[in-house]
Design a protein around this motif. Structure first.
Motif, PDB file in Angstrom:
ATOM      1  N   ALA A   1      34.669  41.941  49.011  1.00 33.18           N
ATOM      2  CA  ALA A   1      35.098  42.403  47.690  1.00 33.18           C
ATOM      3  C   ALA A   1      36.420  41.771  47.291  1.00 33.18           C
ATOM      4  O   ALA A   1      36.644  41.447  46.113  1.00 33.18           O
ATOM      5  CB  ALA A   1      35.204  43.924  47.674  1.00 33.18           C
ATOM      6  N   PHE A   2      37.313  41.575  48.248  1.00 37.76           N
ATOM      7  CA  PHE A   2      38.578  40.904  47.944  1.00 37.76           C
ATOM      8  C   PHE A   2      38.323  39.502  47.408  1.00 37.76           C
ATOM      9  O   PHE A   2      38.861  39.106  46.372  1.00 37.76           O
ATOM     10  CB  PHE A   2      39.448  40.841  49.204  1.00 37.76           C
ATOM     11  CG  PHE A   2      40.613  39.879  49.102  1.00 37.76           C
ATOM     12  CD1 PHE A   2      41.767  40.242  48.435  1.00 37.76           C
ATOM     13  CD2 PHE A   2      40.542  38.614  49.669  1.00 37.76           C
ATOM     14  CE1 PHE A   2      42.838  39.356  48.322  1.00 37.76           C
ATOM     15  CE2 PHE A   2      41.602  37.723  49.572  1.00 37.76           C
ATOM     16  CZ  PHE A   2      42.750  38.091  48.890  1.00 37.76           C
ATOM     17  N   TRP A   3      37.480  38.752  48.092  1.00 38.33           N
ATOM     18  CA  TRP A   3      37.270  37.358  47.705  1.00 38.33           C
ATOM     19  C   TRP A   3      36.489  37.232  46.402  1.00 38.33           C
ATOM     20  O   TRP A   3      36.703  36.280  45.639  1.00 38.33           O
ATOM     21  CB  TRP A   3      36.580  36.601  48.837  1.00 38.33           C
ATOM     22  CG  TRP A   3      37.522  36.284  49.961  1.00 38.33           C
ATOM     23  CD1 TRP A   3      37.623  36.916  51.174  1.00 38.33           C
ATOM     24  CD2 TRP A   3      38.524  35.267  49.957  1.00 38.33           C
ATOM     25  NE1 TRP A   3      38.624  36.364  51.927  1.00 38.33           N
ATOM     26  CE2 TRP A   3      39.189  35.348  51.202  1.00 38.33           C
ATOM     27  CE3 TRP A   3      38.927  34.300  49.047  1.00 38.33           C
ATOM     28  CZ2 TRP A   3      40.240  34.490  51.543  1.00 38.33           C
ATOM     29  CZ3 TRP A   3      39.970  33.454  49.380  1.00 38.33           C
ATOM     30  CH2 TRP A   3      40.611  33.545  50.609  1.00 38.33           C
ATOM     31  N   THR A   4      35.614  38.175  46.124  1.00 34.64           N
ATOM     32  CA  THR A   4      34.854  38.092  44.869  1.00 34.64           C
ATOM     33  C   THR A   4      35.605  38.740  43.708  1.00 34.64           C
ATOM     34  O   THR A   4      35.766  38.132  42.647  1.00 34.64           O
ATOM     35  CB  THR A   4      33.472  38.749  45.027  1.00 34.64           C
ATOM     36  OG1 THR A   4      33.623  40.101  45.499  1.00 34.64           O
ATOM     37  CG2 THR A   4      32.616  37.963  46.012  1.00 34.64           C
ATOM     38  N   ASP A   5      36.069  39.969  43.888  1.00 35.96           N
ATOM     39  CA  ASP A   5      36.658  40.727  42.779  1.00 35.96           C
ATOM     40  C   ASP A   5      38.106  40.340  42.496  1.00 35.96           C
ATOM     41  O   ASP A   5      38.551  40.366  41.341  1.00 35.96           O
ATOM     42  CB  ASP A   5      36.598  42.228  43.061  1.00 35.96           C
ATOM     43  CG  ASP A   5      35.175  42.735  43.244  1.00 35.96           C
ATOM     44  OD1 ASP A   5      34.242  42.005  42.845  1.00 35.96           O
ATOM     45  OD2 ASP A   5      34.997  43.833  43.793  1.00 35.96           O
ATOM     46  N   VAL A   6      38.857  40.003  43.539  1.00 26.79           N
ATOM     47  CA  VAL A   6      40.280  39.703  43.377  1.00 26.79           C
ATOM     48  C   VAL A   6      40.507  38.212  43.132  1.00 26.79           C
ATOM     49  O   VAL A   6      41.218  37.818  42.208  1.00 26.79           O
ATOM     50  CB  VAL A   6      41.083  40.186  44.605  1.00 26.79           C
ATOM     51  CG1 VAL A   6      42.567  39.842  44.461  1.00 26.79           C
ATOM     52  CG2 VAL A   6      40.913  41.697  44.788  1.00 26.79           C
ATOM     53  N   ILE A   7      39.888  37.369  43.948  1.00 28.62           N
ATOM     54  CA  ILE A   7      40.080  35.921  43.823  1.00 28.62           C
ATOM     55  C   ILE A   7      39.092  35.312  42.831  1.00 28.62           C
ATOM     56  O   ILE A   7      39.425  34.401  42.080  1.00 28.62           O
ATOM     57  CB  ILE A   7      39.957  35.228  45.193  1.00 28.62           C
ATOM     58  CG1 ILE A   7      40.957  35.839  46.194  1.00 28.62           C
ATOM     59  CG2 ILE A   7      40.182  33.720  45.070  1.00 28.62           C
ATOM     60  CD1 ILE A   7      42.406  35.702  45.792  1.00 28.62           C
ATOM     61  N   GLY A   8      37.849  35.797  42.834  1.00 22.52           N
ATOM     62  CA  GLY A   8      36.860  35.275  41.903  1.00 22.52           C
ATOM     63  C   GLY A   8      35.848  34.336  42.518  1.00 22.52           C
ATOM     64  O   GLY A   8      35.137  33.629  41.793  1.00 22.52           O
ATOM     65  N   LEU A   9      35.749  34.322  43.863  1.00 24.16           N
ATOM     66  CA  LEU A   9      34.726  33.498  44.483  1.00 24.16           C
ATOM     67  C   LEU A   9      33.343  34.106  44.241  1.00 24.16           C
ATOM     68  O   LEU A   9      33.205  35.290  43.938  1.00 24.16           O
ATOM     69  CB  LEU A   9      34.971  33.357  45.988  1.00 24.16           C
ATOM     70  CG  LEU A   9      36.263  32.700  46.456  1.00 24.16           C
ATOM     71  CD1 LEU A   9      36.199  32.384  47.952  1.00 24.16           C
ATOM     72  CD2 LEU A   9      36.605  31.446  45.665  1.00 24.16           C
TER      73      LEU A   9
ATOM     74  N   LEU B   1      45.790  35.851  35.969  1.00 26.21           N
ATOM     75  CA  LEU B   1      45.595  37.003  35.077  1.00 26.21           C
ATOM     76  C   LEU B   1      44.749  38.074  35.753  1.00 26.21           C
ATOM     77  O   LEU B   1      45.038  39.277  35.623  1.00 26.21           O
ATOM     78  CB  LEU B   1      44.925  36.545  33.777  1.00 26.21           C
ATOM     79  CG  LEU B   1      44.682  37.646  32.738  1.00 26.21           C
ATOM     80  CD1 LEU B   1      45.983  38.320  32.343  1.00 26.21           C
ATOM     81  CD2 LEU B   1      43.958  37.077  31.514  1.00 26.21           C
ATOM     82  N   ARG B   2      43.726  37.671  36.498  1.00 24.90           N
ATOM     83  CA  ARG B   2      42.906  38.637  37.214  1.00 24.90           C
ATOM     84  C   ARG B   2      43.767  39.434  38.204  1.00 24.90           C
ATOM     85  O   ARG B   2      43.661  40.659  38.310  1.00 24.90           O
ATOM     86  CB  ARG B   2      41.765  37.929  37.947  1.00 24.90           C
ATOM     87  CG  ARG B   2      40.825  38.903  38.666  1.00 24.90           C
ATOM     88  CD  ARG B   2      39.781  38.180  39.487  1.00 24.90           C
ATOM     89  NE  ARG B   2      38.891  37.371  38.662  1.00 24.90           N
ATOM     90  CZ  ARG B   2      38.841  36.048  38.681  1.00 24.90           C
ATOM     91  NH1 ARG B   2      39.612  35.365  39.505  1.00 24.90           N
ATOM     92  NH2 ARG B   2      38.008  35.395  37.901  1.00 24.90           N
ATOM     93  N   LEU B   3      44.625  38.742  38.938  1.00 31.27           N
ATOM     94  CA  LEU B   3      45.496  39.401  39.916  1.00 31.27           C
ATOM     95  C   LEU B   3      46.450  40.377  39.241  1.00 31.27           C
ATOM     96  O   LEU B   3      46.700  41.480  39.747  1.00 31.27           O
ATOM     97  CB  LEU B   3      46.278  38.347  40.702  1.00 31.27           C
ATOM     98  CG  LEU B   3      45.460  37.466  41.649  1.00 31.27           C
ATOM     99  CD1 LEU B   3      46.265  36.254  42.092  1.00 31.27           C
ATOM    100  CD2 LEU B   3      44.995  38.263  42.857  1.00 31.27           C
ATOM    101  N   ILE B   4      46.987  39.980  38.102  1.00 33.54           N
ATOM    102  CA  ILE B   4      47.912  40.852  37.378  1.00 33.54           C
ATOM    103  C   ILE B   4      47.188  42.101  36.892  1.00 33.54           C
ATOM    104  O   ILE B   4      47.692  43.229  37.027  1.00 33.54           O
ATOM    105  CB  ILE B   4      48.548  40.085  36.202  1.00 33.54           C
ATOM    106  CG1 ILE B   4      49.492  39.000  36.726  1.00 33.54           C
ATOM    107  CG2 ILE B   4      49.293  41.041  35.275  1.00 33.54           C
ATOM    108  CD1 ILE B   4      49.991  38.049  35.650  1.00 33.54           C
TER     109      ILE B   4
END
Length: 299
Positions: free
Chosen positions: A34-42, A97-100
């Motif tokens: 979930a971190f890599w898909t939702d937070v980073i966007g992979l 922007l996603r991270l913010i």
């Protein structure tokens, strides 16, 4: 060797290697996925009980494995950080922007040769999001007591300034943070903790990487792959001289994949590298002197 200064070539040459997937051992596969898909966007590319592959639609950049019982442990050789390089400033800005919006703790930093966002995954493994900007760099100097970089306009920077977040976000054509990372996003560099700086630097130089920075007074060295961005593999002894490899059961890097540009270069490396070699279905496993593991293959 003595401390050296590096500058950026105006005409980048073909690089001698690039990176495939970085393999990570984590404590909780769904949480890390979930971190890599939702937070980073992979993009989630495949999922089994034994591994999860994530990346772009076309290529795996990160492979997650179960097995860790505790988070990342300081004081060891191993991964300092892996770096995801989006292809354009707008793509970099979209991740920012996603991270913010998510509220993830980040450290946006301007290295001049690159724009970077540092953050930790759920296990405490450091991830860097990097936009390559070698055209902004004239020179990096490590001969002084305080290293500095020189911009193309002649002004100096310590290379660790806060990133102008507002200026980066202004490059976005829209504010859609649901879009995954685009094709062309890659693992652009790997930075390693090692126990012996000279041995590690010599090991990777034997692959054909060029000397970009050799700065033993700062306990670090940097290697380029022959292109315009002189930061593909970096090594440091910031976890201590002789630091042992991260132990099994901790969140850590299992291996990183290095793809050499030709079969001839792969044959040369396999014939000259001073380390045991294990052949696998995906290539050849080899460990540096600090037991950081590479999976070697060729294009």
């Amino acid at each position: 060797m003595t401390d050296t200064t590096t500058s950026t070539p105006d005409t980048p040459a073909r690089e001698i290697a690039d990176f495939g997937s970085v393999h990570l051992e984590v404590t909780d596969l769904p949480r890390s996925s979930a971190f890599w898909t939702d937070v980073i966007g992979l993009v989630l590319r495949s999922e089994t009980a034994e591994e999860i592959q994530l990346g772009t639609q076309a290529e795996t950049l990160v492979t997650l494995h179960p097995g860790a019982r505790t988070g990342f442990l300081q004081g060891h050789s191993g991964l300092y950080h892996l770096a995801v390089h989006p292809p354009t400033e707008a793509d970099f800005a979209r991740i920012l922007l996603r991270l913010i919006r998510i509220g993830w703790q980040i450290s946006p930093t301007d290295h001049i040769m690159s724009k970077a966002i540092y953050l930790l995954d759920p296990d405490g493994i450091t991830v860097e999001i990097t936009l390559e900007t070698p055209e902004r760099l004239l020179e990096a100097n490590f001969d002084s007591d305080a290293p500095y970089v020189v911009r193309r306009d002649g002004s100096r920077s310590n290379g660790r300034e806060p990133l102008d977040v507002r200026a980066v976000l202004e490059t976005l054509p829209d504010d859609d943070t649901s879009l995954p990372v685009p094709e062309g996003t890659k693992i652009g560099h790997v930075h390693l903790y090692v126990g012996d700086l000279q041995a590690a630097y010599d090991f990777y130089r034997a692959f054909g990487f060029n000397q970009a920075v050799w700065a033993p007074r700062f306990h670090m060295g940097d290697l380029g792959a022959g292109g315009g961005f002189n930061h593909r593999i970096a090594v440091n002894t910031w976890q201590g001289i002789g630091a042992p490899q991260s132990p099994a059961g901790t969140a850590r890097m299992r291996a990183f994949t290095l793809r050499l540009d030709t079969p001839a270069r792969l044959d040369h490396v396999l014939g000259t590298v001073d380390a045991p070699i294990q052949e696998t279905d995906g290539g050849f496993l080899v460990r540096d002197h600090s037991r950081n593991t590479l999976l070697l293959s060729a294009h």
